[in-house]
Motif scaffolding. Structure first.
Motif, mmCIF file in Angstrom:
data_model
loop_
_atom_site.group_PDB
_atom_site.id
_atom_site.type_symbol
_atom_site.label_atom_id
_atom_site.label_comp_id
_atom_site.label_asym_id
_atom_site.label_seq_id
_atom_site.Cartn_x
_atom_site.Cartn_y
_atom_site.Cartn_z
ATOM 1 N N HIS A 130 0.849 -1.189 0.000
ATOM 2 C CA HIS A 130 0.000 0.000 0.000
ATOM 3 C C HIS A 130 0.885 1.239 0.000
ATOM 4 N N THR A 131 1.920 1.209 0.819
ATOM 5 C CA THR A 131 2.994 2.209 0.794
ATOM 6 C C THR A 131 4.312 1.468 1.005
ATOM 7 N N PRO A 132 5.442 2.091 0.655
ATOM 8 C CA PRO A 132 6.733 1.417 0.844
ATOM 9 C C PRO A 132 7.055 1.124 2.306
ATOM 10 N N GLY A 133 6.532 1.947 3.215
ATOM 11 C CA GLY A 133 6.873 1.783 4.627
ATOM 12 C C GLY A 133 5.744 1.242 5.475
ATOM 13 N N SER A 134 4.759 0.616 4.869
ATOM 14 C CA SER A 134 3.630 0.093 5.642
ATOM 15 C C SER A 134 4.102 -0.922 6.681
ATOM 16 N N LEU A 135 3.561 -0.791 7.882
ATOM 17 C CA LEU A 135 3.882 -1.699 8.976
ATOM 18 C C LEU A 135 2.615 -2.382 9.476
ATOM 19 N N SER A 136 2.775 -3.594 9.993
ATOM 20 C CA SER A 136 1.715 -4.277 10.731
ATOM 21 C C SER A 136 2.255 -4.603 12.118
#
Length: 208
Positions: free
Chosen positions: A127-133
């Motif tokens: 979704h974005t380059p830096g997406s985190l879960s």
């Protein structure tokens, strides 16, 4: 761990408030956090961190106000920092308001701890380059932002998005979690890992 969800802001972004033993974290305060602040006060909860799954404007509108009210640091992935210099992160696009500027501390993939509970920070781009879960194994919960929704997935047509990366993130990082793990998304209802494995039309080809 207990969780309460507050849809906030112009796109009704889910701000998930999680708490345990009097300590709390807020995930993606996407609008005026007044209701969150009131809930914290009424329940004698101390907000220790503000966690951003990514830095799109609709997930960060309330960052600065919540930080000022609680003193909690804002954490996000540095790979999304560039978006704060564009309308995608700073707001203003499509007639939406601007985002109040804020400072954040970088957090990357790896083992962490919040509220005295273990948390695995997963880098889940797409979704974005830096997406985190943020996976809390003891609570059987994972906060995924706009990576994965109930029977759907996040859009990848914004700059920095990638359908291949998104599917890879879900398959390699989310689907290996226990099937009963509850998935808390950035918009819409909760779901589970097992439900999405079996029924998500964008992803079932990978697990059958």
């Amino acid at each position: 761990m207990q969780i309460k969800t507050f849809p906030l802001g112009p796109l009704e972004t889910n701000c998930h408030l999680a708490w345990h033993n009097g300590l709390a974290v807020a995930v993606d305060p996407g609008g005026d956090p007044a209701r969150v602040i009131t809930f914290l006060q009424q329940n004698n909860l101390k907000l220790t961190h503000i966690l951003n799954t990514h830095l799109h404007f609709d997930h960060i509108y309330g960052n600065q106000a919540l930080h000022e009210a609680t003193g909690a640091p804002i954490l996000a992935c540095s790979k999304d920092a560039y978006m704060l210099d564009s309308e995608l992160g700073s707001g203003g696009m499509w007639g939406f308001p601007k985002v109040t500027p804020f400072a954040f501390e970088s957090i990357e993939e790896g083992a962490s701890s919040f509220m005295g509970l273990p948390c695995t920070v997963l880098h889940t781009p797409g979704h974005t380059p830096g997406s985190l879960s943020f996976h809390f194994p003891d609570a059987g919960a994972v906060f995924v932002g706009d990576l994965l929704f109930y029977r759907s997935i996040g859009r990848t047509d914004f700059p920095g998005g990638s359908m291949d990366d998104l599917k890879d993130s879900v398959i390699r990082k989310i689907f290996p979690l226990p099937g009963e793990t509850v998935v808390y998304s950035g918009h819409g209802p909760v779901t589970s890992v097992q439900d999405e494995k079996l029924n998500n039309p964008y992803l079932t080809e990978f697990v059958r």
